[in-house]
Design a protein around this motif. Sequence first.
Motif, PDB file in Angstrom:
ATOM      1  N   ILE A 268       0.105  99.424 107.960  1.00 28.77           N
ATOM      2  CA  ILE A 268      -0.138  98.868 106.628  1.00 28.77           C
ATOM      3  C   ILE A 268      -0.137  97.352 106.753  1.00 28.77           C
ATOM      4  N   PRO A 269      -1.134  96.687 106.195  1.00 23.84           N
ATOM      5  CA  PRO A 269      -1.151  95.219 106.252  1.00 23.84           C
ATOM      6  C   PRO A 269       0.114  94.643 105.612  1.00 23.84           C
ATOM      7  N   ASP A 270       0.680  93.642 106.248  1.00 24.20           N
ATOM      8  CA  ASP A 270       1.908  93.037 105.716  1.00 24.20           C
ATOM      9  C   ASP A 270       1.664  92.298 104.407  1.00 24.20           C
ATOM     10  N   GLU A 271       0.538  91.649 104.353  1.00 27.09           N
ATOM     11  CA  GLU A 271       0.259  90.831 103.176  1.00 27.09           C
ATOM     12  C   GLU A 271      -0.778  91.494 102.293  1.00 27.09           C
ATOM     13  N   HIS A 272      -0.578  91.366 101.013  1.00 25.20           N
ATOM     14  CA  HIS A 272      -1.569  91.808 100.052  1.00 25.20           C
ATOM     15  C   HIS A 272      -1.723  90.715  99.009  1.00 25.20           C
ATOM     16  N   ASP A 273      -2.863  90.696  98.404  1.00 19.87           N
ATOM     17  CA  ASP A 273      -3.167  89.656  97.420  1.00 19.87           C
ATOM     18  C   ASP A 273      -3.021  90.258  96.021  1.00 19.87           C
ATOM     19  N   PRO A 274      -1.893  90.003  95.367  1.00 21.34           N
ATOM     20  CA  PRO A 274      -1.679  90.612  94.053  1.00 21.34           C
ATOM     21  C   PRO A 274      -2.611  90.052  92.972  1.00 21.34           C
ATOM     22  N   THR A 275      -3.290  88.923  93.264  1.00 19.56           N
ATOM     23  CA  THR A 275      -4.190  88.352  92.261  1.00 19.56           C
ATOM     24  C   THR A 275      -5.507  89.115  92.192  1.00 19.56           C
ATOM     25  N   THR A 276      -5.901  89.761  93.284  1.00 22.96           N
ATOM     26  CA  THR A 276      -7.117  90.560  93.298  1.00 22.96           C
ATOM     27  C   THR A 276      -6.729  92.013  93.070  1.00 22.96           C
ATOM     28  N   ARG A 277      -7.062  92.515  91.918  1.00 28.55           N
ATOM     29  CA  ARG A 277      -6.641  93.851  91.511  1.00 28.55           C
ATOM     30  C   ARG A 277      -7.154  94.931  92.479  1.00 28.55           C
ATOM     31  N   ALA A 278      -8.415  94.832  92.900  1.00 28.16           N
ATOM     32  CA  ALA A 278      -8.989  95.833  93.795  1.00 28.16           C
ATOM     33  C   ALA A 278      -8.283  95.821  95.146  1.00 28.16           C
ATOM     34  N   HIS A 279      -7.996  94.632  95.662  1.00 26.29           N
ATOM     35  CA  HIS A 279      -7.303  94.526  96.946  1.00 26.29           C
ATOM     36  C   HIS A 279      -5.884  95.081  96.839  1.00 26.29           C
ATOM     37  N   TYR A 280      -5.212  94.773  95.761  1.00 30.77           N
ATOM     38  CA  TYR A 280      -3.860  95.278  95.548  1.00 30.77           C
ATOM     39  C   TYR A 280      -3.866  96.805  95.429  1.00 30.77           C
ATOM     40  N   ASN A 281      -4.834  97.346  94.694  1.00 29.20           N
ATOM     41  CA  ASN A 281      -4.933  98.806  94.551  1.00 29.20           C
ATOM     42  C   ASN A 281      -5.202  99.467  95.892  1.00 29.20           C
ATOM     43  N   SER A 282      -6.035  98.840  96.718  1.00 25.62           N
ATOM     44  CA  SER A 282      -6.323  99.356  98.058  1.00 25.62           C
ATOM     45  C   SER A 282      -5.063  99.356  98.917  1.00 25.62           C
ATOM     46  N   TRP A 283      -4.310  98.261  98.857  1.00 27.66           N
ATOM     47  CA  TRP A 283      -3.059  98.162  99.619  1.00 27.66           C
ATOM     48  C   TRP A 283      -2.056  99.216  99.133  1.00 27.66           C
ATOM     49  N   LEU A 284      -1.959  99.373  97.827  1.00 29.24           N
ATOM     50  CA  LEU A 284      -1.030 100.341  97.248  1.00 29.24           C
ATOM     51  C   LEU A 284      -1.420 101.771  97.636  1.00 29.24           C
ATOM     52  N   LYS A 285      -2.706 102.076  97.661  1.00 25.74           N
ATOM     53  CA  LYS A 285      -3.178 103.396  98.083  1.00 25.74           C
ATOM     54  C   LYS A 285      -2.818 103.640  99.549  1.00 25.74           C
ATOM     55  N   HIS A 286      -2.960 102.600 100.383  1.00 24.46           N
ATOM     56  CA  HIS A 286      -2.605 102.722 101.800  1.00 24.46           C
ATOM     57  C   HIS A 286      -1.116 103.051 101.939  1.00 24.46           C
ATOM     58  N   VAL A 287      -0.291 102.376 101.192  1.00 28.29           N
ATOM     59  CA  VAL A 287       1.156 102.630 101.228  1.00 28.29           C
ATOM     60  C   VAL A 287       1.461 104.060 100.770  1.00 28.29           C
ATOM     61  N   ASP A 288       0.878 104.475  99.656  1.00 28.61           N
ATOM     62  CA  ASP A 288       1.124 105.822  99.135  1.00 28.61           C
ATOM     63  C   ASP A 288       0.639 106.899 100.104  1.00 28.61           C
ATOM     64  N   ASP A 289      -0.562 106.701 100.660  1.00 25.30           N
ATOM     65  CA  ASP A 289      -1.095 107.673 101.624  1.00 25.30           C
ATOM     66  C   ASP A 289      -0.237 107.731 102.883  1.00 25.30           C
ATOM     67  N   SER A 290       0.286 106.594 103.297  1.00 23.60           N
ATOM     68  CA  SER A 290       1.127 106.552 104.485  1.00 23.60           C
ATOM     69  C   SER A 290       2.445 107.301 104.245  1.00 23.60           C
ATOM     70  N   ILE A 291       3.019 107.117 103.105  1.00 24.80           N
ATOM     71  CA  ILE A 291       4.265 107.811 102.765  1.00 24.80           C
ATOM     72  C   ILE A 291       4.027 109.317 102.698  1.00 24.80           C
ATOM     73  N   GLU A 292       2.932 109.723 102.071  1.00 29.30           N
ATOM     74  CA  GLU A 292       2.625 111.150 101.957  1.00 29.30           C
ATOM     75  C   GLU A 292       2.352 111.769 103.326  1.00 29.30           C
ATOM     76  N   THR A 293       1.592 111.062 104.150  1.00 29.00           N
ATOM     77  CA  THR A 293       1.279 111.557 105.492  1.00 29.00           C
ATOM     78  C   THR A 293       2.533 111.623 106.358  1.00 29.00           C
ATOM     79  N   ALA A 294       3.387 110.615 106.250  1.00 31.11           N
ATOM     80  CA  ALA A 294       4.634 110.611 107.011  1.00 31.11           C
ATOM     81  C   ALA A 294       5.507 111.801 106.610  1.00 31.11           C
TER      82      ALA A 294
END
Length: 92
Positions: free
Chosen positions: A13-39
């Motif tokens: 999971i990328p360490d940094e995310h840009d909370p000002t860009t909604r699409a980028h933040y949503n992508s980062w959040l999806k990566h985190v959620d998918d990683s937790i579910e897969t783990a």
Amino acid sequence: MPEKKVYVIDAPIPDEHDPTTRAHYNSWLKHVDDSIETASLMLAIIILALQKDLEHLLAYDIITKLKDLFQHQERMKRFETFGVLHGCKMGE
């Protein structure tokens, strides 16, 4: 595991995310959620002794740790097999 979530074991999971860009933040959040579910799925199918050591990790980290643990064993098996084969005499 659904194919759409395999990406979480290919890269951390990328360490940094840009909370000002909604699409980028949503992508980062999806990566985190998918990683937790897969783990969680990965931990459910491995033996209890490994579960204890890996339960605090995310999917990419679990795969990396398992590779480190078992890759050495595979190398040793290949080395031992090569030694046995090298020691065999060929028949006439």
